[in-house]
Design an enzyme around this catalytic site. Structure first.
Site, PDB file in Angstrom:
ATOM      1  CG  ASP A 142      -2.007   1.185   1.087  1.00 57.49           C
ATOM      2  OD1 ASP A 142      -2.212   1.603  -0.010  1.00 57.49           O
ATOM      3  OD2 ASP A 142      -2.493   1.419   2.312  1.00 57.49           O
ATOM      4  CE  LYS A 195      -1.510   3.665  -3.943  1.00 58.41           C
ATOM      5  NZ  LYS A 195      -1.268   2.620  -2.523  1.00 58.41           N
ATOM      6  CG  ASP A 254      -5.784  -0.118  -0.433  1.00 52.73           C
ATOM      7  OD1 ASP A 254      -6.749  -0.647  -0.717  1.00 52.73           O
ATOM      8  OD2 ASP A 254      -5.472   0.809   0.165  1.00 52.73           O
ATOM      9  CG  ASN A 255      -5.034   2.460  -2.696  1.00 52.33           C
ATOM     10  OD1 ASN A 255      -4.358   2.220  -2.017  1.00 52.33           O
ATOM     11  ND2 ASN A 255      -6.258   2.951  -2.662  1.00 52.33           N
ATOM     12  CD  GLU A 273      -8.156   5.353   0.759  1.00 47.16           C
ATOM     13  OE1 GLU A 273      -8.425   4.044   0.242  1.00 47.16           O
ATOM     14  OE2 GLU A 273      -7.052   5.762   0.588  1.00 47.16           O
TER      15      GLU A 273
HETATM   16  N1  SAM Z   1      -1.030   1.498   4.676  1.00 48.12           N
HETATM   17  C1  SAM Z   1      -1.548   2.907   5.238  1.00 48.12           C
HETATM   18  C2  SAM Z   1      -2.806   2.762   5.667  1.00 48.12           C
HETATM   19  O1  SAM Z   1      -3.808   2.107   5.225  1.00 48.12           O
HETATM   20  O2  SAM Z   1      -3.170   3.196   6.768  1.00 48.12           O
HETATM   21  C3  SAM Z   1      -1.436   3.711   4.094  1.00 48.12           C
HETATM   22  C4  SAM Z   1      -0.092   4.080   3.462  1.00 48.12           C
HETATM   23  S1  SAM Z   1       0.073   5.428   2.361  1.00 48.12           S
HETATM   24  C5  SAM Z   1      -1.352   5.177   1.040  1.00 48.12           C
HETATM   25  C6  SAM Z   1       1.438   5.317   1.626  1.00 48.12           C
HETATM   26  C7  SAM Z   1       2.560   5.237   2.313  1.00 48.12           C
HETATM   27  O3  SAM Z   1       3.677   5.006   1.848  1.00 48.12           O
HETATM   28  C8  SAM Z   1       3.162   6.907   2.475  1.00 48.12           C
HETATM   29  O4  SAM Z   1       2.928   7.247   4.122  1.00 48.12           O
HETATM   30  C9  SAM Z   1       4.429   7.230   1.725  1.00 48.12           C
HETATM   31  O5  SAM Z   1       5.261   7.922   2.360  1.00 48.12           O
HETATM   32  C10 SAM Z   1       5.034   5.644   1.916  1.00 48.12           C
HETATM   33  N2  SAM Z   1       5.765   5.359   0.861  1.00 48.12           N
HETATM   34  C11 SAM Z   1       5.771   5.353  -0.542  1.00 48.12           C
HETATM   35  N3  SAM Z   1       6.565   4.946  -1.402  1.00 48.12           N
HETATM   36  C12 SAM Z   1       7.449   4.079  -0.382  1.00 48.12           C
HETATM   37  C13 SAM Z   1       8.598   3.506  -0.323  1.00 48.12           C
HETATM   38  N4  SAM Z   1       8.987   3.186  -1.578  1.00 48.12           N
HETATM   39  N5  SAM Z   1       8.932   2.883   0.678  1.00 48.12           N
HETATM   40  C14 SAM Z   1       8.643   3.065   1.866  1.00 48.12           C
HETATM   41  N6  SAM Z   1       7.521   3.757   2.001  1.00 48.12           N
HETATM   42  C15 SAM Z   1       6.786   4.589   0.878  1.00 48.12           C
HETATM   43 MG    MG Z   2      -4.133   2.243   0.096  1.00 47.96          MG
END
Ligand code: SAM
Ligand code: MG
Length: 297
Positions: free
Chosen positions: A224, A227, A252-253, A282
């Site tokens: 998640d 993407k 997800d998504n 969501e």
């Molecule tokens: N899983 C969480 C929830 O449902 O409560 C939501 C996660 S949010 C959609 C995506 C998160 O992934 C963000 O906080 C972003 O900073 C982090 N993120 C994006 N790319 C990443 C990566 N390559 N490695 C680690 N974290 C990453």
């Molecule tokens: Mg998500």
């Protein structure tokens, strides 16, 4: 109010949720995000799919890609049996620190590493997260998030008119008796599951996991984060030999914002058996869904 959306979510949790009660914290985050400000948590609707998969897999080792405020981390952790381990990866330091506090409020024991720098402004070292998640990638993410947020809010009304009621997304899997589920949830609620929150980019952290945790394979991976990282990180998990025959990937998504390359891969590779669970994005009446893919080895 707080300076960032995650800070405002944390403040709402601290002001309204029962300390030590993960379900109360989850509900608080959901009501804040449904009624005050949208945020990219998996949310209550898809959260039920996530819960059902966790209860079905009964994982010992769980990996989560993308922690944000720790919402899905709490959902997973509260359902894990004693001795299970949940490792969650987050590239953004600020989000990770908020998540640690939210998990703490929920009574979940979490270890944040590396710990935040003690002198953040005067020091030139120690600020860069493991794996070099850069400031610009952070800004890019925030921009992307803001764009999605804005677009969705603009689309919310017209889309509501077209969104159809999705069928029960779990209808394809064997229904669990209410009794069994309730009994297991109670057992698990009383257990303490250790959460490891690692700050850094998934591409840098995934290859370190086996050694760092003296582990072999994950039983469940919740995907998640960004993407466009779904597919490369899945291939990286394969290369690092972290998937066993039977390991479940839950992404997800996959409809909104969508992960087309990933979907094409898991749906066409003979190494996976893949199934789509329709749901809604969501806190909005916008079509979205999760893809559950079993690695066959
Ligand atoms: N899983 C969480 C929830 O449902 O409560 C939501 C996660 S949010 C959609 C995506 C998160 O992934 C963000 O906080 C972003 O900073 C982090 N993120 C994006 N790319 C990443 C990566 N390559 N490695 C680690 N974290 C990453
Ligand atoms: Mg998500």
């Amino acid at each position: 109010s707080g300076k960032s959306r995650p800070m405002r979510i944390l403040q709402y949790v601290q002001n309204t949720a029962v300390q030590g009660d993960a379900n109360s914290v989850i509900s608080a985050v959901d009501s804040y995000c449904a009624n005050v400000e949208w945020a990219m948590n998996v949310g209550d609707k898809k959260g039920e799919i996530l819960d059902a998969v966790v209860l079905d897999v009964r994982p010992r080792w769980v990996l989560e890609l993308g922690t944000y405020c720790g919402y899905s981390t709490m959902r997973i952790a509260r359902l894990l049996p004693p001795g299970a381990r949940l490792i969650t990866l987050e590239m953004n330091h600020h989000y990770a620190q908020v998540a640690k506090q939210i998990l703490g409020h929920a009574g979940l024991d979490s270890q944040l590493s590396p710990s935040p720098p003690s002198v953040p402004h005067s020091s030139t070292q120690g600020e860069q997260p493991v794996g070099g998640a850069t400031h610009s990638s952070h800004s890019r993410w925030c921009l992307q998030e803001a764009l999605i947020y804005t677009t969705l809010h603009c689309l919310q009304l017209p889309l509501q008119l077209f969104s159809r009621t999705s069928q029960n997304p779990l209808a394809t899997s064997a229904p669990k008796s209410q009794e069994e589920t309730a009994e297991r949830q109670t057992t698990m609620r009383n257990s303490t599951c250790k959460v490891d929150l690692l700050v850094g980019a998934s591409s840098a952290l995934i290859p370190q996991l086996k050694k760092k945790f003296d582990m072999d394979k994950f039983d469940l991976v919740f995907i998640d984060h960004w993407k466009t990282s779904y597919l490369p990180d899945t291939k990286l998990l394969e290369e690092c030999d972290l998937l066993a025959s039977g390991t479940v990937l839950l992404a997800d998504n996959v409809t909104c914002p969508g992960a087309p390359e990933y979907l094409h891969y898991v749906r066409n590779s003979p190494r996976y058996k893949s199934l789509y669970f329709p749901s809604q994005l969501e806190y909005l009446r916008v079509e979205d869904g999760m893809e559950k893919s079993v690695f066959l080895g």
